[in-house]
Enzyme design. Sequence first.
Site, short mmCIF file in Angstrom:
data_model
loop_
_atom_site.label_atom_id
_atom_site.label_comp_id
_atom_site.label_asym_id
_atom_site.label_seq_id
_atom_site.Cartn_x
_atom_site.Cartn_y
_atom_site.Cartn_z
N ARG A 79 42.65 32.92 42.76
CA ARG A 79 41.38 33.38 42.21
C ARG A 79 41.45 33.43 40.69
O ARG A 79 42.36 34.07 40.12
CB ARG A 79 41.04 34.77 42.77
N ARG B 211 26.76 48.01 31.67
CA ARG B 211 27.73 48.84 30.95
C ARG B 211 27.03 49.64 29.86
O ARG B 211 26.01 49.20 29.31
CB ARG B 211 28.82 47.96 30.30
N LYS C 272 29.66 37.95 47.08
CA LYS C 272 30.40 39.21 47.06
C LYS C 272 29.45 40.34 47.44
O LYS C 272 28.42 40.54 46.80
CB LYS C 272 30.99 39.44 45.66
N THR D 154 39.97 44.24 47.16
CA THR D 154 40.01 45.42 46.28
C THR D 154 40.99 46.49 46.74
O THR D 154 40.86 47.05 47.83
CB THR D 154 38.63 46.07 46.09
#
Length: 470
Positions: free
Chosen positions: A35, A76, A217, A275
Site C-alpha cells: 500500500r 482539519r 474505504k 487499522t
Amino acid sequence: MRRFRHAKIVATVGPASASPEMLRLLFLAGVDTFRLNFSHGTQDDHAKVHAAVRSLEADAGRPIGILQDLQGPKIRVGTLAGGRLDLVAGETVRFVLEGGEGDKQAIPLQHPEIFEAVIPGQDLLIDDGRIRVRVGGVEDGAITAEVVTGGPISNRKGVNLPGTLLDLSPLTAKDRADLAFGLELGVDWVALSFVQKPSDVIEARGLIGDRAGIMSKIEKPQALERIDDIIRLSDAVMVARGDLGVEIPHEDVPGRQKELIRACRLAVKPVVVATQMLDSMVGAPAPTRAEASDVATAIYDGADAVMLSAESATGLYPVEAVSTMDRIIRSVEGHKLYRSIIAASQPAEEETPPHAVATATAVLAEGVQARAIVAYTTSGTTAARVARKRPAVPILALTPSRETSRRLSLLWGTHSVQTDDVDSYEEMTENAARHARDEGFAKPNDMIVAAAGIPFHTVGNTNNIRVIQV
C-alpha cells in the site's frame, strides 16, 4: 512461490520499509500487496517504491499487487497560535471560516461545507475523537460550540462530524493529481477515502475506468446507509476502522466489520480489514494478545485480506509484524474449528448459472480430494466466484492478463499465474495440469478440478467444470 494460507496480507510502505532491501524482506515474510499511502510522502517517493516493487516482482516471478491509497477530503483545523490550544470542558470556543493563527475564539476551520451542514446540537470530534465539542450556534462564517471533552489540540488535527452528510467530492485537487500520477505508474488498486454515497464511486470510476480496481474505504456512517450500492459499484472494500471507529460508537465497530465482510462475500468483492491490527508492534517486537485475537477474528470472519499500517510504514519491527500476521493467519486456518466457522457464515447462493457452476466446482473439488481448483479467468471473476465459497482446496488462477494476475494477489485463497490464453478444451486440460504441477500444487496422478467459460475468451461466463488427472 506459494503462500500456505488463504487470507492475504497488505502492508503499508513508509520510511521504515521503502528501501528495495526491506521491500524484499517484507515480501519474503508474507506481503501480497503493498500500500502506497498518498497522505504522506511525495510523488517521487512513491514512484521509487513502485519501481522497486516491480523489480522485486520480476525477480520473484510472482505477481505483486500495489494499492494507491488517496488522502481524500480530510477535514482539519488550521494553524493555531503557538501551535497548540488547551480546551477545557464547559468553556465556549469559536470556529471561523476565515482567519490566520487561531485562538479559542477564532479556531480556523477552512471548510465551508461544514458551516453549511452543521446545526445546533451536533458534535464535532477533534483529533480522532479525543476532543468533543457541541455546536451551540451557527452564523455567517462562524460556529460557536461548548467543549464537552477537553484536552490539547495542535495544528492540522483532524475533525470528524458523526452523522453529518457533507457536500464533498471524495477526490480533492490533490487526489486528482495523485490519481493521474498513480494510473500513469500503473497501480493495481485505488483506495477512495471517506466515501459517503454511491455517486462518490461513480465519480471515481469516470476518472479511473478499468485502469485500476476501485477499493471503497468504509469510514463514514453515511456509507453504511447505502452500503449495498457502494459495494456493487466498487471492485473491493476496505473496512477502515480508524475513522469509522471515531464516527460510530466503538462497541458497534466489530458488528459492522462482520456485516461488511459478509456483504462483500455475498457480492463477490474482496474485503480488507484495516487499522491498528498489530498497533503495539510499532514499538515492540511482539503484539498484545488482544491484537492477535483481532487479526484472528477477521480471518474467522472470512476477510480476504488484513492490513498493516504504521506497523510496517514507520514501526521499528516491520518484518516481525508481517511474520506475526502470517503466523496468526496460518494458525487460524489450521485450527480445527476454522472450517466449520467459515461454513456457518456461507452466504446464500445466487440463482445464476455462473455462481452455481463456481459453487459446484468447489464442492466437487473437495469431494474428489483434488489438490487444486484451476480457474481460467480473464477479468478475475471466475476465481472470485470460486473464492466466495471459501473452499478448503487452494485456487490456482490462470489468466492472460498481467493486470488481473496482480489484482488477484488480494483475493482469498488464490495463487495467480499469468499464462497464455487457451483456445481449445484439450489445451485447457494440458495447461491446467502443467501449471498445477509446475506451481507445486499437484504431482503426477493427482486430481485437479478446472473451471472455465466456454467459448474461451468470454469474460464472466463461468459455465464449465472439468476433473483432470495430472
